[in-house]
Design a protein around this motif. Structure first.
Motif, PDB file in Angstrom:
ATOM      1  N   TYR A  95       0.830  -1.206   0.000  1.00 18.26           N
ATOM      2  CA  TYR A  95       0.000   0.000   0.000  1.00 18.26           C
ATOM      3  C   TYR A  95       0.861   1.252   0.000  1.00 18.26           C
ATOM      4  O   TYR A  95       0.654   2.183  -0.796  1.00 18.26           O
ATOM      5  N   ILE A  96       1.841   1.301   0.894  1.00 18.72           N
ATOM      6  CA  ILE A  96       2.721   2.465   0.972  1.00 18.72           C
ATOM      7  C   ILE A  96       3.542   2.613  -0.305  1.00 18.72           C
ATOM      8  O   ILE A  96       3.800   3.720  -0.771  1.00 18.72           O
ATOM      9  N   GLY A  97       3.949   1.470  -0.879  1.00 15.63           N
ATOM     10  CA  GLY A  97       4.710   1.512  -2.124  1.00 15.63           C
ATOM     11  C   GLY A  97       3.857   1.826  -3.340  1.00 15.63           C
ATOM     12  O   GLY A  97       4.371   1.958  -4.450  1.00 15.63           O
ATOM     13  N   GLN A  98       2.543   1.895  -3.125  1.00 16.85           N
ATOM     14  CA  GLN A  98       1.578   2.169  -4.203  1.00 16.85           C
ATOM     15  C   GLN A  98       1.620   1.096  -5.279  1.00 16.85           C
ATOM     16  O   GLN A  98       1.444   1.364  -6.466  1.00 16.85           O
ATOM     17  N   TRP A  99       1.841  -0.153  -4.833  1.00 20.90           N
ATOM     18  CA  TRP A  99       1.840  -1.290  -5.739  1.00 20.90           C
ATOM     19  C   TRP A  99       0.508  -2.041  -5.712  1.00 20.90           C
ATOM     20  O   TRP A  99       0.158  -2.700  -6.671  1.00 20.90           O
ATOM     21  N   LEU A 100      -0.191  -1.951  -4.593  1.00 22.26           N
ATOM     22  CA  LEU A 100      -1.476  -2.636  -4.439  1.00 22.26           C
ATOM     23  C   LEU A 100      -2.278  -1.886  -3.377  1.00 22.26           C
ATOM     24  O   LEU A 100      -1.785  -1.670  -2.273  1.00 22.26           O
ATOM     25  N   ASN A 101      -3.500  -1.504  -3.709  1.00 24.29           N
ATOM     26  CA  ASN A 101      -4.264  -0.628  -2.823  1.00 24.29           C
ATOM     27  C   ASN A 101      -5.476  -1.308  -2.191  1.00 24.29           C
ATOM     28  O   ASN A 101      -6.528  -0.690  -2.012  1.00 24.29           O
ATOM     29  N   TRP A 102      -5.338  -2.572  -1.825  1.00 21.69           N
ATOM     30  CA  TRP A 102      -6.458  -3.281  -1.211  1.00 21.69           C
ATOM     31  C   TRP A 102      -6.865  -2.675   0.125  1.00 21.69           C
ATOM     32  O   TRP A 102      -8.023  -2.773   0.520  1.00 21.69           O
ATOM     33  N   PHE A 197      11.629   7.209  -4.114  1.00 25.54           N
ATOM     34  CA  PHE A 197      12.639   6.281  -3.611  1.00 25.54           C
ATOM     35  C   PHE A 197      12.464   6.038  -2.113  1.00 25.54           C
ATOM     36  O   PHE A 197      12.560   4.906  -1.638  1.00 25.54           O
ATOM     37  N   VAL A 198      12.188   7.115  -1.362  1.00 21.78           N
ATOM     38  CA  VAL A 198      12.000   6.989   0.084  1.00 21.78           C
ATOM     39  C   VAL A 198      10.794   6.120   0.391  1.00 21.78           C
ATOM     40  O   VAL A 198      10.851   5.184   1.188  1.00 21.78           O
ATOM     41  N   ARG A 199       9.679   6.414  -0.273  1.00 18.90           N
ATOM     42  CA  ARG A 199       8.446   5.654  -0.043  1.00 18.90           C
ATOM     43  C   ARG A 199       8.634   4.184  -0.367  1.00 18.90           C
ATOM     44  O   ARG A 199       8.244   3.299   0.401  1.00 18.90           O
ATOM     45  N   GLN A 200       9.226   3.907  -1.510  1.00 20.67           N
ATOM     46  CA  GLN A 200       9.332   2.513  -1.936  1.00 20.67           C
ATOM     47  C   GLN A 200      10.394   1.753  -1.153  1.00 20.67           C
ATOM     48  O   GLN A 200      10.290   0.532  -0.995  1.00 20.67           O
ATOM     49  N   SER A 201      11.394   2.450  -0.643  1.00 24.56           N
ATOM     50  CA  SER A 201      12.380   1.791   0.222  1.00 24.56           C
ATOM     51  C   SER A 201      11.716   1.348   1.522  1.00 24.56           C
ATOM     52  O   SER A 201      11.902   0.206   1.976  1.00 24.56           O
ATOM     53  N   VAL A 202      10.933   2.240   2.118  1.00 28.84           N
ATOM     54  CA  VAL A 202      10.206   1.899   3.340  1.00 28.84           C
ATOM     55  C   VAL A 202       9.207   0.786   3.057  1.00 28.84           C
ATOM     56  O   VAL A 202       9.071  -0.163   3.840  1.00 28.84           O
ATOM     57  N   ALA A 203       8.500   0.887   1.935  1.00 27.74           N
ATOM     58  CA  ALA A 203       7.511  -0.128   1.574  1.00 27.74           C
ATOM     59  C   ALA A 203       8.155  -1.496   1.413  1.00 27.74           C
ATOM     60  O   ALA A 203       7.593  -2.518   1.835  1.00 27.74           O
ATOM     61  N   THR A 204       9.334  -1.536   0.831  1.00 25.00           N
ATOM     62  CA  THR A 204      10.035  -2.811   0.647  1.00 25.00           C
ATOM     63  C   THR A 204      10.405  -3.436   1.985  1.00 25.00           C
ATOM     64  O   THR A 204      10.248  -4.647   2.195  1.00 25.00           O
TER      65      THR A 204
END
Length: 221
Positions: A95-102, A197-204
């Motif tokens: 969700y945070i990475g904006q890859w899937l918004n269930w 980059f910050v968002r997706q690093s945290v999301a990962t």
């Protein structure tokens, strides 16, 4: 679950602040305009966030109590609730990475309750004293949020009202630094945390952590 969730709850709060900045940044910015002029915003920010965190803790206590009712059923595998917590942590990362918004679907369910209580917050503005910001923050603590809902599953998995309360209290404290910082320099902080980059690093990191929790629950099933 206890020895992991208490330490991790603070880290999830810190990491999830990326989401808080995006979702609550506008709220914090608007909040600063409701403060009395020529007064330090810090007491008001502390009262507001204190109320917000208290609401998280109360919700955690309720969730933990419900978890105790579920875990007391002999026909339910004790690893079911930890598995649920792991799955929701994965969903949070996605969700945070904006890859899937269930998780937005769950936020919509919370929206029904939010529309009932949100009008009550208007009774406390404009703020005449920092104490007015405390109940205001308690009400806004129930704002529908996938980050909060995901962490609440840990409280459910704890199977204890006390542990659930403490878990969400620590989670809320983890979100506190960024929320206070945003009150002081909202635009700068939001610009930094909006970085992809910050968002997706945290999301990962959150997704990997959720996978580890899920694997452990399945392994111990």
């Amino acid at each position: 679950m206890t020895d992991i969730s208490w330490y991790s709850a603070i880290l999830i709060g810190l990491a999830g602040s990326v989401h808080c900045a995006g979702m609550c940044g506008g709220i914090v910015t608007s909040f600063t305009f409701m403060l009395p002029k020529a007064q330090s915003p810090l007491p008001y920010m502390l009262a507001y966030n204190g109320g917000r965190i208290l609401s998280y803790a109360i919700a955690g206590g309720i969730a933990g109590y419900l978890g105790s009712m579920v875990s007391s059923r002999s026909w339910i595998n004790p690893q079911f609730l930890p598995l649920l917590g792991g799955v929701f942590m994965i969903l949070l990362g996605l969700y945070i990475g904006q890859w899937l918004n269930w998780l937005t679907r769950i936020e919509k369910l919370g929206g029904y309750f939010w529309r009932l209580i949100q009008p009550a917050s208007k009774r406390f503005i404009p703020f005449k004293h920092p104490i007015y910001a405390l109940p205001y923050g308690m009400i806004w603590g129930w704002l529908p949020c996938g980050l909060v809902y995901s962490t609440l599953t840990w409280s459910v998995a704890s199977g204890s009202a006390k542990i659930g309360f403490l878990t969400m209290l620590l989670f809320g404290l983890g979100t506190l630094p960024i929320m206070l910082a945003m009150g002081a320099s909202a635009k700068t902080i939001r610009h930094y945390l909006a970085n992809r980059f910050v968002r997706q690093s945290v999301a990962t990191i959150l997704t990997i952590f959720g996978l580890l929790l899920t694997y452990r629950a399945i392994h111990n099933w």
